[in-house]
Write a protein that holds these residues in place. Structure first.
Motif, PDB file in Angstrom:
ATOM      1  N   SER A  92       0.820  -1.214   0.000  1.00 32.24           N
ATOM      2  CA  SER A  92       0.000   0.000   0.000  1.00 32.24           C
ATOM      3  C   SER A  92       0.852   1.262   0.000  1.00 32.24           C
ATOM      4  CB  SER A  92      -0.929   0.028   1.211  1.00 32.24           C
ATOM      5  OG  SER A  92      -1.923  -0.934   1.086  1.00 32.24           O
ATOM      6  N   VAL A  93       1.897   1.270   0.816  1.00 34.42           N
ATOM      7  CA  VAL A  93       2.776   2.438   0.871  1.00 34.42           C
ATOM      8  C   VAL A  93       3.477   2.631  -0.472  1.00 34.42           C
ATOM      9  CG1 VAL A  93       4.890   3.355   1.924  1.00 34.42           C
ATOM     10  CG2 VAL A  93       3.064   2.428   3.378  1.00 34.42           C
ATOM     11  N   TRP A  94       3.931   1.549  -1.077  1.00 34.30           N
ATOM     12  CA  TRP A  94       4.558   1.622  -2.400  1.00 34.30           C
ATOM     13  C   TRP A  94       3.578   2.261  -3.398  1.00 34.30           C
ATOM     14  CZ3 TRP A  94       5.234  -3.155  -6.023  1.00 34.30           C
ATOM     15  CH2 TRP A  94       6.004  -2.808  -7.146  1.00 34.30           C
ATOM     16  N   ALA A  95       2.338   1.787  -3.383  1.00 36.00           N
ATOM     17  CA  ALA A  95       1.328   2.325  -4.296  1.00 36.00           C
ATOM     18  C   ALA A  95       1.067   3.799  -4.010  1.00 36.00           C
ATOM     19  CB  ALA A  95       0.040   1.520  -4.174  1.00 36.00           C
ATOM     20  N   ARG A  96       0.987   4.143  -2.752  1.00 36.97           N
ATOM     21  CA  ARG A  96       0.731   5.538  -2.367  1.00 36.97           C
ATOM     22  C   ARG A  96       1.854   6.439  -2.851  1.00 36.97           C
ATOM     23  NH1 ARG A  96       0.698   9.897  -2.177  1.00 36.97           N
ATOM     24  NH2 ARG A  96       0.083  11.401  -0.605  1.00 36.97           N
ATOM     25  N   LEU A  97       3.088   5.986  -2.695  1.00 32.31           N
ATOM     26  CA  LEU A  97       4.228   6.779  -3.148  1.00 32.31           C
ATOM     27  C   LEU A  97       4.239   6.914  -4.675  1.00 32.31           C
ATOM     28  CD1 LEU A  97       6.978   5.422  -0.718  1.00 32.31           C
ATOM     29  CD2 LEU A  97       5.735   7.613  -0.580  1.00 32.31           C
ATOM     30  N   MET A  98       3.829   5.879  -5.380  1.00 31.36           N
ATOM     31  CA  MET A  98       3.763   5.938  -6.844  1.00 31.36           C
ATOM     32  C   MET A  98       2.720   6.943  -7.326  1.00 31.36           C
ATOM     33  SD  MET A  98       6.109   3.937  -8.063  1.00 31.36           S
ATOM     34  CE  MET A  98       5.641   3.950  -9.770  1.00 31.36           C
ATOM     35  N   LEU A  99       1.635   7.086  -6.567  1.00 32.01           N
ATOM     36  CA  LEU A  99       0.590   8.045  -6.952  1.00 32.01           C
ATOM     37  C   LEU A  99       1.044   9.491  -6.778  1.00 32.01           C
ATOM     38  CD1 LEU A  99      -2.879   6.780  -5.701  1.00 32.01           C
ATOM     39  CD2 LEU A  99      -2.068   7.022  -8.034  1.00 32.01           C
ATOM     40  N   GLY A 100       1.885   9.723  -5.804  1.00 29.22           N
ATOM     41  CA  GLY A 100       2.372  11.077  -5.568  1.00 29.22           C
ATOM     42  C   GLY A 100       1.236  12.061  -5.360  1.00 29.22           C
ATOM     43  N   GLY A 101       1.284  13.162  -6.067  1.00 27.85           N
ATOM     44  CA  GLY A 101       0.299  14.230  -5.919  1.00 27.85           C
ATOM     45  C   GLY A 101      -1.082  13.899  -6.443  1.00 27.85           C
ATOM     46  N   ASN A 102      -1.226  12.781  -7.151  1.00 30.28           N
ATOM     47  CA  ASN A 102      -2.542  12.373  -7.659  1.00 30.28           C
ATOM     48  C   ASN A 102      -3.441  11.817  -6.560  1.00 30.28           C
ATOM     49  OD1 ASN A 102      -2.077  12.913 -10.437  1.00 30.28           O
ATOM     50  ND2 ASN A 102      -0.911  11.026 -10.590  1.00 30.28           N
ATOM     51  N   TRP A 103      -2.850  11.442  -5.416  1.00 30.72           N
ATOM     52  CA  TRP A 103      -3.601  10.774  -4.357  1.00 30.72           C
ATOM     53  C   TRP A 103      -4.567  11.722  -3.661  1.00 30.72           C
ATOM     54  CZ3 TRP A 103      -4.083  11.536   0.895  1.00 30.72           C
ATOM     55  CH2 TRP A 103      -4.749  10.525   1.592  1.00 30.72           C
ATOM     56  N   SER A 104      -5.665  11.154  -3.197  1.00 29.75           N
ATOM     57  CA  SER A 104      -6.612  11.869  -2.351  1.00 29.75           C
ATOM     58  C   SER A 104      -7.361  10.849  -1.520  1.00 29.75           C
ATOM     59  CB  SER A 104      -7.604  12.665  -3.192  1.00 29.75           C
ATOM     60  OG  SER A 104      -8.547  13.296  -2.358  1.00 29.75           O
ATOM     61  N   ASN A 105      -7.785  11.256  -0.346  1.00 30.96           N
ATOM     62  CA  ASN A 105      -8.563  10.371   0.516  1.00 30.96           C
ATOM     63  C   ASN A 105      -9.951  10.117  -0.065  1.00 30.96           C
ATOM     64  OD1 ASN A 105      -9.082   8.858   2.914  1.00 30.96           O
ATOM     65  ND2 ASN A 105     -10.303  10.573   3.644  1.00 30.96           N
ATOM     66  N   ARG A 106     -10.469  11.099  -0.739  1.00 29.50           N
ATOM     67  CA  ARG A 106     -11.774  10.916  -1.391  1.00 29.50           C
ATOM     68  C   ARG A 106     -11.554  10.755  -2.887  1.00 29.50           C
ATOM     69  NH1 ARG A 106     -15.175  16.243  -0.277  1.00 29.50           N
ATOM     70  NH2 ARG A 106     -16.703  14.605  -0.204  1.00 29.50           N
ATOM     71  N   VAL A 107     -12.561  10.299  -3.583  1.00 33.80           N
ATOM     72  CA  VAL A 107     -12.453  10.084  -5.025  1.00 33.80           C
ATOM     73  C   VAL A 107     -12.437  11.453  -5.704  1.00 33.80           C
ATOM     74  CG1 VAL A 107     -13.510   9.035  -7.042  1.00 33.80           C
ATOM     75  CG2 VAL A 107     -13.643   7.871  -4.828  1.00 33.80           C
ATOM     76  N   THR A 108     -11.329  11.748  -6.382  1.00 31.29           N
ATOM     77  CA  THR A 108     -11.158  13.049  -7.031  1.00 31.29           C
ATOM     78  C   THR A 108     -10.417  12.896  -8.351  1.00 31.29           C
ATOM     79  OG1 THR A 108      -9.031  13.445  -5.964  1.00 31.29           O
ATOM     80  CG2 THR A 108     -10.970  14.286  -4.820  1.00 31.29           C
ATOM     81  N   VAL A 109     -10.448  13.968  -9.101  1.00 30.75           N
ATOM     82  CA  VAL A 109      -9.548  14.150 -10.232  1.00 30.75           C
ATOM     83  C   VAL A 109      -8.730  15.385  -9.873  1.00 30.75           C
ATOM     84  CG1 VAL A 109      -9.345  14.687 -12.691  1.00 30.75           C
ATOM     85  CG2 VAL A 109     -11.142  13.129 -11.899  1.00 30.75           C
ATOM     86  N   LYS A 110      -7.427  15.254  -9.993  1.00 28.54           N
ATOM     87  CA  LYS A 110      -6.512  16.335  -9.625  1.00 28.54           C
ATOM     88  C   LYS A 110      -6.111  17.136 -10.857  1.00 28.54           C
ATOM     89  CE  LYS A 110      -6.017  15.311  -5.236  1.00 28.54           C
ATOM     90  NZ  LYS A 110      -6.265  16.259  -4.174  1.00 28.54           N
ATOM     91  N   GLU A 111      -5.624  18.324 -10.614  1.00 32.19           N
ATOM     92  CA  GLU A 111      -5.075  19.140 -11.687  1.00 32.19           C
ATOM     93  C   GLU A 111      -3.881  18.398 -12.288  1.00 32.19           C
ATOM     94  OE1 GLU A 111      -4.716  23.789 -11.746  1.00 32.19           O
ATOM     95  OE2 GLU A 111      -3.072  22.919 -10.567  1.00 32.19           O
ATOM     96  N   ASN A 112      -3.813  18.332 -13.605  1.00 34.01           N
ATOM     97  CA  ASN A 112      -2.754  17.581 -14.303  1.00 34.01           C
ATOM     98  C   ASN A 112      -2.669  16.130 -13.818  1.00 34.01           C
ATOM     99  OD1 ASN A 112      -1.917  19.904 -15.783  1.00 34.01           O
ATOM    100  ND2 ASN A 112      -0.840  20.601 -13.948  1.00 34.01           N
ATOM    101  N   HIS A 113      -3.820  15.535 -13.596  1.00 39.35           N
ATOM    102  CA  HIS A 113      -3.896  14.146 -13.124  1.00 39.35           C
ATOM    103  C   HIS A 113      -3.255  13.236 -14.172  1.00 39.35           C
ATOM    104  CE1 HIS A 113      -6.144  11.643 -10.097  1.00 39.35           C
ATOM    105  NE2 HIS A 113      -5.693  10.719 -10.917  1.00 39.35           N
ATOM    106  N   THR A 114      -2.486  12.280 -13.702  1.00 42.61           N
ATOM    107  CA  THR A 114      -1.866  11.325 -14.612  1.00 42.61           C
ATOM    108  C   THR A 114      -2.368   9.926 -14.288  1.00 42.61           C
ATOM    109  OG1 THR A 114       0.025  11.139 -13.119  1.00 42.61           O
ATOM    110  CG2 THR A 114       0.245  12.675 -14.955  1.00 42.61           C
ATOM    111  N   LEU A 115      -2.413   9.096 -15.297  1.00 40.06           N
ATOM    112  CA  LEU A 115      -2.817   7.706 -15.121  1.00 40.06           C
ATOM    113  C   LEU A 115      -1.572   6.886 -14.798  1.00 40.06           C
ATOM    114  CD1 LEU A 115      -4.902   5.461 -15.205  1.00 40.06           C
ATOM    115  CD2 LEU A 115      -4.591   5.350 -17.693  1.00 40.06           C
ATOM    116  N   VAL A 116      -1.465   6.462 -13.550  1.00 42.92           N
ATOM    117  CA  VAL A 116      -0.299   5.706 -13.097  1.00 42.92           C
ATOM    118  C   VAL A 116      -0.534   4.223 -13.401  1.00 42.92           C
ATOM    119  CG1 VAL A 116       1.121   5.090 -11.103  1.00 42.92           C
ATOM    120  CG2 VAL A 116       0.156   7.401 -11.294  1.00 42.92           C
ATOM    121  N   ARG A 117       0.403   3.631 -14.174  1.00 45.91           N
ATOM    122  CA  ARG A 117       0.303   2.214 -14.542  1.00 45.91           C
ATOM    123  C   ARG A 117       1.607   1.481 -14.304  1.00 45.91           C
ATOM    124  NH1 ARG A 117      -1.877   3.543 -20.389  1.00 45.91           N
ATOM    125  NH2 ARG A 117      -0.453   5.220 -19.938  1.00 45.91           N
ATOM    126  N   THR A 118       2.455   2.052 -13.471  1.00 47.02           N
ATOM    127  CA  THR A 118       3.748   1.444 -13.175  1.00 47.02           C
ATOM    128  C   THR A 118       3.775   0.968 -11.725  1.00 47.02           C
ATOM    129  OG1 THR A 118       4.642   3.614 -12.587  1.00 47.02           O
ATOM    130  CG2 THR A 118       4.950   2.874 -14.864  1.00 47.02           C
TER     131      THR A 118
END
Length: 193
Positions: A92-118
């Motif tokens: 989970s921590v690995w995944a959270r770190l991979m998301l970086g600034g895209n992460w949010s506790n609630r379901v959101t779309v962020k500014e300059n959101h990227t689709l993380v697939r790595t």
């Protein structure tokens, strides 16, 4: 033996605290939100999640049939549970770190959101939930009570609800790119679902 089991239970608390710290610190470094789910839908899956977490970690539920032990907890079972907690939280921590600034506790779309697939997102689409569920299963194993495993199922249902909302947002944001990703990569368990 009971003292060793108690130490293994206490050791399993450390990864959960680490997860909370990563979440709190990471929440300070997210991108600006441009679209967010409704508060009512967030409240629903959050309330369900809290109920599940309570059942996993509480000493008693107050419901007699839920408070029965499924098996006696032994040192090997407590060790396997600790290993599952460590692996789940690390994933989970690995995944959270991979998301970086895209992460949010609630379901959101962020500014300059990227689709993380790595990273862990090559393995499952929702690795944070997969890892947390594995860790919760490890905590349930360490406790051995019916309520603990019911709690894991309840938490799984909460995450399933949240993934449905996330998937809608991702399809809206990334269209065919996300649909192809969803076709190739399972949601929570590799090769299963």
């Amino acid at each position: 033996m009971n003292q060793m089991i108690e130490r293994l239970l206490q050791a399993a608390v450390v990864p959960w605290i680490a997860l909370i710290v990563v979440w709190v610190v990471g929440a300070l470094r997210t991108k600006r939100t441009i679209q967010s789910q409704s508060s009512a839908s967030q409240l629903l899956y959050t309330a369900i999640l809290i109920a599940g977490v309570y059942l996993i970690f509480a000493k008693q539920s107050g419901i007699p049939w839920l408070d029965h032990q499924l098996y006696p907890v032994t040192v090997p079972i407590a060790l396997v549970g600790l290993f599952a907690v460590l692996m789940g939280v690390a994933f989970s921590v690995w995944a959270r770190l991979m998301l970086g600034g895209n992460w949010s506790n609630r379901v959101t779309v962020k500014e300059n959101h990227t689709l993380v697939r790595t990273g862990p997102y090559r393995i499952v689409r929702h690795p944070i939930y997969s890892g947390i569920l594995l860790g919760m299963l490890g905590s349930a194993l360490q406790r051995g009570g019916i309520r603990c495993f019911v709690g894991v199922l309840i938490c799984g249902f909460s995450f399933w609800l949240k993934t449905r909302a996330e998937e809608r947002f991702m399809v809206q944001s990334f269209g065919e790119q996300y649909l192809q990703y969803r076709h190739r990569v399972k949601a929570l368990a590799p090769f299963i679902f």
